[in-house]
Design a protein around this motif. Structure first.
Motif, PDB file in Angstrom:
ATOM      1  N   ASP A  12      33.012  94.806 -60.743  1.00 55.76           N
ATOM      2  CA  ASP A  12      32.318  94.652 -59.468  1.00 55.76           C
ATOM      3  C   ASP A  12      30.995  95.421 -59.557  1.00 55.76           C
ATOM      4  N   ASP A  14      28.714  96.241 -56.295  1.00 57.43           N
ATOM      5  CA  ASP A  14      28.562  97.128 -55.136  1.00 57.43           C
ATOM      6  C   ASP A  14      29.818  97.975 -54.942  1.00 57.43           C
ATOM      7  N   ASP A 119      37.337  97.536 -58.750  1.00 58.09           N
ATOM      8  CA  ASP A 119      36.791  97.073 -57.477  1.00 58.09           C
ATOM      9  C   ASP A 119      37.035  98.150 -56.422  1.00 58.09           C
ATOM     10  N   ASP A 120      36.263  98.067 -55.337  1.00 59.51           N
ATOM     11  CA  ASP A 120      36.380  99.063 -54.258  1.00 59.51           C
ATOM     12  C   ASP A 120      36.913  98.454 -52.981  1.00 59.51           C
TER      13      ASP A 120
END
Ligand SMILES: [Mg+2]
Length: 186
Positions: A12, A14, A119-120
């Motif tokens: 990812d 962002d 990922d966040d």
């Protein structure tokens, strides 16, 4: 038939490569353009070499799983030393109820190759969706906090998991398992 069974490393942008704040004096502050819109971005030039080393040491393939899509190859990768990478079409709109819009396209892409996913923004519903999807075999989501982004700790977690895949192969377990155990029916 030569099927690519290498594990995947999903990236990812962002919140992972571009966290909320710079994390050191060597980080870059740049403007990057996606779909004609320019955004401020902070990037760590050390991330590219870290990820390339992870891929090399584990025999895995790096791929983008970001709404930046092809712009990640033009605007992000070159600044941190990543070559052009395959892009999972996460903006395809192939959504499903309650899951992140990226999750169905990721399931469609992986084709039972094991994957780690930095990922966040993923939650329990995404894990359940992946676990119950026929096109998904083993996976490990590594939750990255968006304030600080990707850190060595996350890369070490990915390396340990990817290396454990090798161990299970050496123990005689096939890389691609047939049939699933467990279900969400209970
Ligand atoms: Mg994100």
């Amino acid at each position: 038939m030569t099927e690519d069974l290498r594990p995947l490393i999903l990236l990812d942008v962002d919140g992972v490569l571009n966290p909320w704040h710079k994390q050191g004096p060597h980080w870059l502050s740049v403007k990057a353009t996606c779909d004609g819109v320019t955004y401020p971005v902070v990037l760590n030039p050390e991330h590219g070499p870290m990820l390339l080393q992870l891929a090399q040491e584990t025999g895995a393939e790096l791929v983008w799983a970001t709404t930046w899509a092809e712009a990640a190859n033009q605007e992000i990768g070159p600044l941190i030393g990543l070559p052009e990478l395959p892009v999972i079409p996460v903006n395809s709109g192939a959504g499903a109820p309650r899951v992140h819009p990226k999750t169905p396209p990721v399931a469609a892409y992986v084709n039972r190759r094991p994957f780690v996913w930095f990922d966040d923004d993923l939650e329990r519903a995404d894990r359940i969706y992946l676990k119950t999807h026929d096109n998904v075999d083993r996976f490990r989501i590594i939750d990255v906090g968006p304030r600080k982004g990707l850190r060595a700790l996350h890369v070490e977690q990915a390396a340990a998991w990817l290396t454990s895949l090798d161990d299970s192969q050496e123990a005689g377990r096939p890389l691609i398992r047939r049939g699933k155990t467990g279900s969400t029916g209970g």
